[in-house]
Design a protein around this motif. Sequence first.
Motif, PDB file in Angstrom:
ATOM      1  N   GLY A  36      -2.414  -1.355 -12.946  1.00  0.00           N
ATOM      2  CA  GLY A  36      -3.750  -1.841 -13.265  1.00  0.00           C
ATOM      3  C   GLY A  36      -4.704  -1.799 -12.097  1.00  0.00           C
ATOM      4  N   VAL A  37      -4.564  -0.775 -11.238  1.00  0.00           N
ATOM      5  CA  VAL A  37      -5.444  -0.640 -10.070  1.00  0.00           C
ATOM      6  C   VAL A  37      -5.931   0.791  -9.959  1.00  0.00           C
ATOM      7  CG1 VAL A  37      -4.272  -2.497  -8.813  1.00  0.00           C
ATOM      8  CG2 VAL A  37      -3.531  -0.130  -8.497  1.00  0.00           C
ATOM      9  N   VAL A  79      -1.779  -4.389  -4.989  1.00  0.00           N
ATOM     10  CA  VAL A  79      -1.353  -2.992  -4.876  1.00  0.00           C
ATOM     11  C   VAL A  79      -2.546  -2.116  -4.496  1.00  0.00           C
ATOM     12  CG1 VAL A  79      -0.360  -1.019  -6.092  1.00  0.00           C
ATOM     13  CG2 VAL A  79       0.466  -3.341  -6.591  1.00  0.00           C
ATOM     14  N   THR A  80      -2.357  -1.299  -3.452  1.00  0.00           N
ATOM     15  CA  THR A  80      -3.360  -0.321  -3.040  1.00  0.00           C
ATOM     16  C   THR A  80      -2.715   1.055  -3.080  1.00  0.00           C
ATOM     17  OG1 THR A  80      -4.456  -1.911  -1.583  1.00  0.00           O
ATOM     18  CG2 THR A  80      -4.917   0.423  -1.195  1.00  0.00           C
ATOM     19  N   GLN A 121      -0.844   7.593 -12.406  1.00  0.00           N
ATOM     20  CA  GLN A 121       0.065   6.965 -13.358  1.00  0.00           C
ATOM     21  C   GLN A 121       0.592   5.638 -12.816  1.00  0.00           C
ATOM     22  OE1 GLN A 121       3.050   9.894 -14.293  1.00  0.00           O
ATOM     23  NE2 GLN A 121       1.605  11.250 -15.305  1.00  0.00           N
ATOM     24  N   ILE A 122       0.845   5.595 -11.500  1.00  0.00           N
ATOM     25  CA  ILE A 122       1.215   4.314 -10.891  1.00  0.00           C
ATOM     26  C   ILE A 122       0.079   3.322 -11.083  1.00  0.00           C
ATOM     27  CG2 ILE A 122       1.878   3.126  -8.768  1.00  0.00           C
ATOM     28  CD1 ILE A 122       2.912   5.774  -7.692  1.00  0.00           C
ATOM     29  N   THR A 156       0.854  -1.185   0.000  1.00  0.00           N
ATOM     30  CA  THR A 156       0.000   0.000   0.000  1.00  0.00           C
ATOM     31  C   THR A 156       0.885   1.229   0.000  1.00  0.00           C
ATOM     32  OG1 THR A 156      -1.803  -1.088   1.192  1.00  0.00           O
ATOM     33  CG2 THR A 156      -1.732   1.318   1.271  1.00  0.00           C
ATOM     34  N   LEU A 157       0.682   2.104  -0.983  1.00  0.00           N
ATOM     35  CA  LEU A 157       1.399   3.365  -1.050  1.00  0.00           C
ATOM     36  C   LEU A 157       0.438   4.486  -0.686  1.00  0.00           C
ATOM     37  CD1 LEU A 157       3.501   3.055  -4.330  1.00  0.00           C
ATOM     38  CD2 LEU A 157       4.100   2.359  -1.999  1.00  0.00           C
ATOM     39  N   LEU A 158       0.832   5.264   0.296  1.00  0.00           N
ATOM     40  CA  LEU A 158       0.044   6.399   0.765  1.00  0.00           C
ATOM     41  C   LEU A 158       0.822   7.677   0.482  1.00  0.00           C
ATOM     42  CD1 LEU A 158      -2.348   7.585   2.443  1.00  0.00           C
ATOM     43  CD2 LEU A 158      -0.980   7.110   4.488  1.00  0.00           C
TER      44      LEU A 158
END
Length: 205
Positions: free
Chosen positions: A170-171, A146-147, A164-165, A51-53
Amino acid sequence: MSGSIDTAFLSGLVDAIVEIEKPVRLVGHSLGGQWAIRILESVPDRVSAITLLCSRDTPFPAFLPAAQRLRDGDPVDVDGAMARWFTAQELSAPSPGSGATDAAPDVVGYARRCLSTVDTASYIRDLESIARFDRSDVLAETDAAVTLIAAELDAVSTPEAMAQIGERAGVPVTVLPGARHMSPFTDPEALAALLTGEARVGQEG
């Protein structure tokens, strides 16, 4: 290039994760998100989800002049960073101990204290790392879940950069309305619910 990075520290993190019996879920905010990407890149079979915040996987060159100003002897721009990290309302909110019933956790005060006492050399290294970080292929190729969570008013890890990420991975991206870079930490319970999937906040794009 990946930017300045403490390879010994990264190696220690990777070793600790390898010792865990089950695959882990990584959660990283800002520069911490870039560390999470590096860990995923190093041991992809040990990571089940990431998870990227308010983070990014591409360079942000605008931080290089800021780093150079610090090298030239300028002080850390505490007020400028705080205005980028928090909304005006968060900055003016009552602090704990003020007697106000709506006082928020002292995240704002803590952030200001950290900026006021930061080791300048470390701060320069972090700015340069973010300025040069480029791992745009990692999340495009991972099998981990991926979140992505962005803050609407984030000037560095912008919703557009995080979208873009999302396109590469694809999320979708969840965008927190009216939030700046550090805003999520002013409400720990809401953030915990968001990270555990128990809350639906903002908009997806």
